[in-house]
Write a protein that holds these residues in place. Sequence first.
Motif, mmCIF file in Angstrom:
data_model
loop_
_atom_site.group_PDB
_atom_site.id
_atom_site.type_symbol
_atom_site.label_atom_id
_atom_site.label_comp_id
_atom_site.label_asym_id
_atom_site.label_seq_id
_atom_site.Cartn_x
_atom_site.Cartn_y
_atom_site.Cartn_z
ATOM 1 N N UNK A 115 -18.617 -21.898 -6.720
ATOM 2 C CA UNK A 115 -18.524 -23.346 -6.489
ATOM 3 C C UNK A 115 -19.715 -23.872 -5.705
ATOM 4 N N UNK A 116 -20.069 -23.210 -4.621
ATOM 5 C CA UNK A 116 -21.196 -23.688 -3.815
ATOM 6 C C UNK A 116 -22.495 -23.534 -4.601
ATOM 7 N N UNK A 117 -22.649 -22.416 -5.306
ATOM 8 C CA UNK A 117 -23.844 -22.227 -6.128
ATOM 9 C C UNK A 117 -23.974 -23.284 -7.214
ATOM 10 N N UNK A 118 -22.876 -23.585 -7.887
ATOM 11 C CA UNK A 118 -22.905 -24.616 -8.934
ATOM 12 C C UNK A 118 -23.206 -25.992 -8.347
ATOM 13 N N UNK A 119 -22.644 -26.282 -7.179
ATOM 14 C CA UNK A 119 -22.957 -27.567 -6.528
ATOM 15 C C UNK A 119 -24.448 -27.651 -6.241
ATOM 16 N N UNK A 120 -25.015 -26.585 -5.711
ATOM 17 C CA UNK A 120 -26.441 -26.632 -5.390
ATOM 18 C C UNK A 120 -27.287 -26.809 -6.654
ATOM 19 N N UNK A 121 -26.903 -26.142 -7.735
ATOM 20 C CA UNK A 121 -27.616 -26.343 -9.005
ATOM 21 C C UNK A 121 -27.522 -27.792 -9.462
ATOM 22 N N UNK A 122 -26.363 -28.385 -9.265
ATOM 23 C CA UNK A 122 -26.099 -29.751 -9.693
ATOM 24 C C UNK A 122 -26.824 -30.788 -8.828
ATOM 25 N N UNK A 123 -26.765 -30.612 -7.519
ATOM 26 C CA UNK A 123 -27.173 -31.679 -6.607
ATOM 27 C C UNK A 123 -28.516 -31.473 -5.921
ATOM 28 N N UNK A 153 -24.374 -13.999 -11.227
ATOM 29 C CA UNK A 153 -25.653 -14.206 -11.907
ATOM 30 C C UNK A 153 -25.433 -14.850 -13.282
ATOM 31 N N UNK A 154 -24.523 -14.299 -14.058
ATOM 32 C CA UNK A 154 -24.294 -14.798 -15.419
ATOM 33 C C UNK A 154 -23.734 -16.216 -15.418
ATOM 34 N N UNK A 155 -22.762 -16.479 -14.569
ATOM 35 C CA UNK A 155 -22.129 -17.802 -14.553
ATOM 36 C C UNK A 155 -23.120 -18.862 -14.068
ATOM 37 N N UNK A 156 -23.818 -18.591 -12.972
ATOM 38 C CA UNK A 156 -24.776 -19.586 -12.472
ATOM 39 C C UNK A 156 -25.942 -19.771 -13.442
ATOM 40 N N UNK A 157 -26.328 -18.717 -14.143
ATOM 41 C CA UNK A 157 -27.362 -18.857 -15.164
ATOM 42 C C UNK A 157 -26.884 -19.778 -16.288
ATOM 43 N N UNK A 158 -25.639 -19.601 -16.729
ATOM 44 C CA UNK A 158 -25.089 -20.474 -17.789
ATOM 45 C C UNK A 158 -25.011 -21.928 -17.324
ATOM 46 N N UNK A 159 -24.541 -22.123 -16.105
ATOM 47 C CA UNK A 159 -24.451 -23.479 -15.559
ATOM 48 C C UNK A 159 -25.862 -24.062 -15.414
ATOM 49 N N UNK A 160 -26.800 -23.252 -14.944
ATOM 50 C CA UNK A 160 -28.180 -23.704 -14.786
ATOM 51 C C UNK A 160 -28.839 -24.090 -16.100
ATOM 52 N N UNK A 161 -28.524 -23.377 -17.168
ATOM 53 C CA UNK A 161 -29.095 -23.711 -18.484
ATOM 54 C C UNK A 161 -28.607 -25.074 -18.981
ATOM 55 N N UNK A 162 -27.417 -25.462 -18.574
ATOM 56 C CA UNK A 162 -26.885 -26.770 -18.946
ATOM 57 C C UNK A 162 -27.477 -27.856 -18.058
ATOM 58 N N UNK A 163 -27.476 -27.609 -16.762
ATOM 59 C CA UNK A 163 -27.916 -28.630 -15.812
ATOM 60 C C UNK A 163 -29.429 -28.772 -15.729
ATOM 61 N N UNK A 164 -30.134 -27.684 -15.945
ATOM 62 C CA UNK A 164 -31.597 -27.679 -15.802
ATOM 63 C C UNK A 164 -32.255 -26.938 -16.961
ATOM 64 N N UNK A 165 -32.099 -27.442 -18.164
ATOM 65 C CA UNK A 165 -32.603 -26.701 -19.328
ATOM 66 C C UNK A 165 -34.111 -26.467 -19.305
ATOM 67 N N UNK A 166 -34.888 -27.413 -18.794
ATOM 68 C CA UNK A 166 -36.344 -27.224 -18.750
ATOM 69 C C UNK A 166 -36.719 -26.100 -17.790
ATOM 70 N N UNK A 167 -36.041 -26.071 -16.672
ATOM 71 C CA UNK A 167 -36.314 -25.062 -15.651
ATOM 72 C C UNK A 167 -35.804 -23.687 -16.080
ATOM 73 N N UNK A 168 -34.691 -23.664 -16.799
ATOM 74 C CA UNK A 168 -34.078 -22.398 -17.212
ATOM 75 C C UNK A 168 -34.810 -21.773 -18.390
#
Length: 180
Positions: A115-123, A153-168
């Motif tokens: 949850x905290x990792x996903x929030x940081x990716x989001x915000x 690693x896998x979950x935050x990577x998946x979330x990161x690919x959605x939220x930050x596709x250019x960066x991922x």
Amino acid sequence: MTKSGRERRAKPEMSRRTAARLAAVQAIYEMEMAERSADAVLRDFAADRWAADGTDADAEGAGAARQVDPDAAFLGDLVRGTTARLADIDGMVAPALSADWPLDRLEAVLRAILRVGAYELFARADVPLRVIISEYVDIAHAFFDVKEAGLVNAVLDRVGRVLRPDEAGGGGDDPTTGNR
């Protein structure tokens, strides 16, 4: 006598932001377990865990010196932001998990890390995606074995690919639709 790999690779001192991430995970865990508010938990952290005398009451040995104080503003943002956007965050994390292991079935500390990792990716666009993922994988290693750290690693990577596709470097797959 040779040194083990762990002894050879001395970790640098924890940064204030790393300490804030770890404290945020602990705070989100405590909020869930004790059903307390973000402000109450943050107040207790400031008063009890990082008292003005520079000691950490939870460290081994009474009065052991702390290594580093967490960045208080960053900690507050992580805890309050995660709490305020919990439904959105769970909506990002849940689809990135397997159907056999829904979010509510995960151990509470693991859930807090995600949850905290996903929030940081989001915000927190000011923090690079790979830094965020690495930091929360390291936190997972502090509490769990390799399997759970791999899940983080896998979950935050998946979330990161959605939220930050250019960066991922990925295609911005949306885990809510099942498209990869």
